[in-house]
Design a protein around this motif. Structure first.
Motif, PDB file in Angstrom:
ATOM      1  N   GLN A   1      -8.641 -15.822   2.871  1.00 34.79           N
ATOM      2  CA  GLN A   1      -8.314 -15.149   4.132  1.00 34.79           C
ATOM      3  C   GLN A   1      -8.440 -13.625   3.983  1.00 34.79           C
ATOM      4  O   GLN A   1      -8.936 -12.943   4.885  1.00 34.79           O
ATOM      5  CB  GLN A   1      -6.900 -15.515   4.611  1.00 34.79           C
ATOM      6  CG  GLN A   1      -6.710 -16.982   4.920  1.00 34.79           C
ATOM      7  CD  GLN A   1      -7.740 -17.527   5.880  1.00 34.79           C
ATOM      8  OE1 GLN A   1      -7.961 -16.978   6.959  1.00 34.79           O
ATOM      9  NE2 GLN A   1      -8.401 -18.604   5.485  1.00 34.79           N
TER      10      GLN A   1
ATOM     11  N   HIS B   1     -11.161 -10.737   5.715  1.00 37.98           N
ATOM     12  CA  HIS B   1     -10.735  -9.478   6.343  1.00 37.98           C
ATOM     13  C   HIS B   1     -11.202  -8.254   5.539  1.00 37.98           C
ATOM     14  O   HIS B   1     -10.606  -7.185   5.627  1.00 37.98           O
ATOM     15  CB  HIS B   1      -9.215  -9.469   6.532  1.00 37.98           C
ATOM     16  CG  HIS B   1      -8.759 -10.360   7.634  1.00 37.98           C
ATOM     17  ND1 HIS B   1      -8.477 -11.691   7.444  1.00 37.98           N
ATOM     18  CD2 HIS B   1      -8.574 -10.113   8.945  1.00 37.98           C
ATOM     19  CE1 HIS B   1      -8.118 -12.222   8.590  1.00 37.98           C
ATOM     20  NE2 HIS B   1      -8.173 -11.296   9.520  1.00 37.98           N
TER      21      HIS B   1
ATOM     22  N   PRO C   1       0.475 -18.627   6.610  1.00 38.85           N
ATOM     23  CA  PRO C   1       0.136 -17.649   7.645  1.00 38.85           C
ATOM     24  C   PRO C   1       1.143 -16.516   7.790  1.00 38.85           C
ATOM     25  O   PRO C   1       0.767 -15.388   8.115  1.00 38.85           O
ATOM     26  CB  PRO C   1       0.041 -18.487   8.926  1.00 38.85           C
ATOM     27  CG  PRO C   1       0.686 -19.781   8.613  1.00 38.85           C
ATOM     28  CD  PRO C   1       0.610 -19.984   7.137  1.00 38.85           C
ATOM     29  N   GLU C   2       2.416 -16.781   7.511  1.00 40.66           N
ATOM     30  CA  GLU C   2       3.425 -15.715   7.601  1.00 40.66           C
ATOM     31  C   GLU C   2       3.145 -14.607   6.592  1.00 40.66           C
ATOM     32  O   GLU C   2       3.320 -13.429   6.887  1.00 40.66           O
ATOM     33  CB  GLU C   2       4.832 -16.281   7.368  1.00 40.66           C
ATOM     34  CG  GLU C   2       5.256 -17.352   8.349  1.00 40.66           C
ATOM     35  CD  GLU C   2       4.863 -18.773   7.937  1.00 40.66           C
ATOM     36  OE1 GLU C   2       5.388 -19.717   8.554  1.00 40.66           O
ATOM     37  OE2 GLU C   2       4.044 -18.944   7.006  1.00 40.66           O
TER      38      GLU C   2
ATOM     39  N   LEU D   1       0.094 -13.926   5.233  1.00 38.51           N
ATOM     40  CA  LEU D   1      -1.136 -13.255   5.655  1.00 38.51           C
ATOM     41  C   LEU D   1      -0.857 -12.254   6.768  1.00 38.51           C
ATOM     42  O   LEU D   1      -1.353 -11.127   6.731  1.00 38.51           O
ATOM     43  CB  LEU D   1      -2.176 -14.278   6.121  1.00 38.51           C
ATOM     44  CG  LEU D   1      -3.497 -13.698   6.587  1.00 38.51           C
ATOM     45  CD1 LEU D   1      -4.217 -12.987   5.453  1.00 38.51           C
ATOM     46  CD2 LEU D   1      -4.377 -14.790   7.200  1.00 38.51           C
ATOM     47  N   GLU D   2      -0.043 -12.647   7.731  1.00 31.72           N
ATOM     48  CA  GLU D   2       0.269 -11.749   8.850  1.00 31.72           C
ATOM     49  C   GLU D   2       0.909 -10.454   8.363  1.00 31.72           C
ATOM     50  O   GLU D   2       0.535  -9.367   8.783  1.00 31.72           O
ATOM     51  CB  GLU D   2       1.211 -12.469   9.820  1.00 31.72           C
ATOM     52  CG  GLU D   2       1.576 -11.643  11.029  1.00 31.72           C
ATOM     53  CD  GLU D   2       2.513 -12.383  11.968  1.00 31.72           C
ATOM     54  OE1 GLU D   2       3.235 -11.701  12.698  1.00 31.72           O
ATOM     55  OE2 GLU D   2       2.559 -13.631  11.957  1.00 31.72           O
ATOM     56  N   VAL D   3       1.858 -10.566   7.439  1.00 27.87           N
ATOM     57  CA  VAL D   3       2.518  -9.374   6.898  1.00 27.87           C
ATOM     58  C   VAL D   3       1.514  -8.496   6.154  1.00 27.87           C
ATOM     59  O   VAL D   3       1.550  -7.274   6.256  1.00 27.87           O
ATOM     60  CB  VAL D   3       3.686  -9.790   5.963  1.00 27.87           C
ATOM     61  CG1 VAL D   3       4.132  -8.644   5.075  1.00 27.87           C
ATOM     62  CG2 VAL D   3       4.847 -10.299   6.788  1.00 27.87           C
TER      63      VAL D   3
ATOM     64  N   LEU E   1      -1.664  -8.178   6.700  1.00 27.01           N
ATOM     65  CA  LEU E   1      -2.680  -7.581   7.565  1.00 27.01           C
ATOM     66  C   LEU E   1      -2.121  -6.588   8.574  1.00 27.01           C
ATOM     67  O   LEU E   1      -2.892  -5.828   9.174  1.00 27.01           O
ATOM     68  CB  LEU E   1      -3.443  -8.685   8.316  1.00 27.01           C
ATOM     69  CG  LEU E   1      -4.265  -9.627   7.442  1.00 27.01           C
ATOM     70  CD1 LEU E   1      -4.945 -10.685   8.285  1.00 27.01           C
ATOM     71  CD2 LEU E   1      -5.272  -8.865   6.597  1.00 27.01           C
ATOM     72  N   VAL E   2      -0.822  -6.541   8.745  1.00 26.75           N
ATOM     73  CA  VAL E   2      -0.224  -5.577   9.672  1.00 26.75           C
ATOM     74  C   VAL E   2      -0.514  -4.161   9.188  1.00 26.75           C
ATOM     75  O   VAL E   2      -0.364  -3.848   8.008  1.00 26.75           O
ATOM     76  CB  VAL E   2       1.295  -5.790   9.801  1.00 26.75           C
ATOM     77  CG1 VAL E   2       1.960  -4.642  10.548  1.00 26.75           C
ATOM     78  CG2 VAL E   2       1.601  -7.102  10.491  1.00 26.75           C
TER      79      VAL E   2
END
Length: 192
Positions: free
Chosen positions: A36, A40, A181-182, A184-186, A188-189
Motif C-alpha cells: 500500500q 502511494h 487500514p487504520e 495505513l490511514e494514519v 498517509l495523513v
C-alpha cells in the motif's frame, strides 16, 4: 523520496523455523502495508532480522541501519520491533524522522528475555524528533508485558499519541484478512 521501514516482531523459535509459514517480515499485515505504501510512492522496506526469536540488539541495529533515514522517513514497529525502535531512537538523539507508529510495542518489562536487548533508558523526548509519534495498542492484548509497556510509554513519552483498539496483538489470528487500514490511514495523513 519518502521511505518507510517496517520492523517485525519477535517470533517463537518454532515459528521462525516453520517451513510452511511466512517469514517474519512477510507476516500478517506487513506485506499488505508495504504494498500500500509503494502504491502511494513511498518506498517501503521490511527487513528480515536473522534469528529474531532471540533478540540481539547489534543484529537488529545492523539490519535496520542498512536503510536511509531522513526527516521524511516513516518508521513502523510491531511488538519487539516497536521496542527496538524505542531503543534505537532513544540512543540516537541526533536523528529526526517523520512519523513513527508503534503497534503493540513490547519492552519486556518483566525481563523474560535472556539478552540485554532492552537494557536502555527511554529518551522522554523521542516524540519531539518526529512529525508524529503514535502508539497503537489493544485492550485485549494477551502478550505478557505489552500492557505494562503501554503504561511505561504513557508515563515517559508525554508527547506520544495513543490509539486503543480491540485487536489482540495485531497478529494474523486477530486480523485474518491481513490488512490494517487504520494504520495505513494514519501513515498517509499529511503526506504531501
Amino acid at each position: 523520496m519518502k521511505n518507510a521501514i517496517i520492523i517485525h516482531g519477535r517470533p517463537d523459535k518454532e515459528e521462525y523455523y516453520d517451513s510452511t509459514g511466512p517469514s517474519s517480515s512477510n507476516y500478517a499485515w506487513i506485506p499488505w502495508l508495504q504494498k500500500q505504501l509503494l502504491l502511494h510512492e513511498i518506498i517501503a522496506q521490511a527487513p528480515e532480522i536473522p534469528h529474531a526469536y532471540e533478540p540481539d540488539y547489534p543484529t537488529w541495529k545492523k539490519e535496520f541501519e542498512r536503510y536511509d533515514m531522513t526527516p521524511e522517513t516513516i518508521l513502523v514497529g510491531h511488538s519487539c520491533g516497536g521496542g527496538f525502535l524505542i531503543r534505537w531512537l532513544s540512543e540516537h538523539p541526533e536523528v529526526t524522522v517523520g512519523k513513527v507508529v508503534l503497534v503493540a510495542p513490547w519492552l519486556d518489562p518483566e525481563r523474560k528475555s535472556t539478552t540485554d536487548f532492552f537494557d536502555f533508558e527511554i529518551d522522554s523526548k523521542i516524540a519531539n524528533r518526529t512529525k508524529n509519534f503514535i502508539v497503537f495498542y489493544s485492550d485485549n492484548d494477551t502478550i505478557i508485558g505489552v500492557q505494562k509497556t503501554i503504561m511505561i510509554l504513557k508515563e515517559k513519552v508525554k508527547a506520544a499519541q495513543f490509539r486503543k483498539f480491540h485487536l489482540g496483538h495485531f497478529c494474523i489470528e486477530d486480523m485474518p484478512k491481513g490488512t490494517f487500514p487504520e494504520l495505513l490511514e494514519v501513515l498517509l495523513v499529511d503526506i504531501s
